[in-house]
Scaffold this active site. Sequence first.
Site: not given
Ligand code: PAF
Length: 286
Positions: A34, A37, A156
């Site tokens: 989207h 990204h 993350q």
């Molecule tokens: O954030 C994401 O989309 C996922 O956790 C990643 C970093 C691509 C790892 O699969």
Amino acid sequence: MQIITQKQELLRHVEACKKKNLTIGLVPTMGALHEGHASLVKRCVSENQVTVVSVFVNPTQFNNQQDLIKYPRTLERDADLLSHIGVDYVFAPSPEEMYTAQEMTQPFAFDFAGLDQVMEGKMRPGHFNGVVQVVSRLFYLVQPDRAYFGEKDFQQLCIIHHMVERSPLKTTFGSLKIVDCPIVREKSGLALSSRNERLSEEQKKIALGISQTLFASQEWAKTMDVKAVEKKVVDTINAIPGLEVEYFQIVDQTSLQPATSFHHAIGCVTVYCGEVRLIDNMKYSV
Ligand code: PAF
């Protein structure tokens, strides 16, 4: 733009770029791309000579099989979007290409220094082991100079910084720069997410209550203490029919430990809107 599905082929292209001293930027994704990204990818294209985007729904980071099955897979549409914004390579391997059968089932061992014990890590045991497993593998394969991650998945992002800057893997990825990219929101305030595709139009309106409450909490933070703001956010969101908070925690932006003041703090929330699990966050600058 080339779409690559085999590790060996990717390595050949990476080696050729390295020989020419070209800088490589990587944007890891799970597809269903989207505008959020796209903003990461555009930044990557503007800051590097070669851009690689990985599109891989990583099975080892899902602790809920239904979530893995339902995750949208839209490679054709994703590739079309990426081809228009200057991407050089899309790496879209199968799970079998990425992992051996053993790697697929055995949890990836990693010392998170406690960063995985709170919030998402607590709710989704093993999730971050899968994230570190796939991201470290992508780093080995692509050998990027820069890698781009969104702040929407704040925990993350913290864990990736820890992996590259403080964990034993830092000797391997020493010169790699992790680039933090701000949350992209719809005009309405809703944080963009691949999961939004699973919301009905009605649910999209209901889900607005999440960001609206988080923005309001920046004001509340000026006069209330951390615990009181946490309670008010949870009560306000839960009072909206169709939303149910899983957790809301105000934590330190680096240690992810509960904050005692709003200095360097961030509020992270996970909310169920029907069956769809949405996450969002808000930094405080009090
Ligand atoms: O954030 C994401 O989309 C996922 O956790 C990643 C970093 C691509 C790892 O699969």
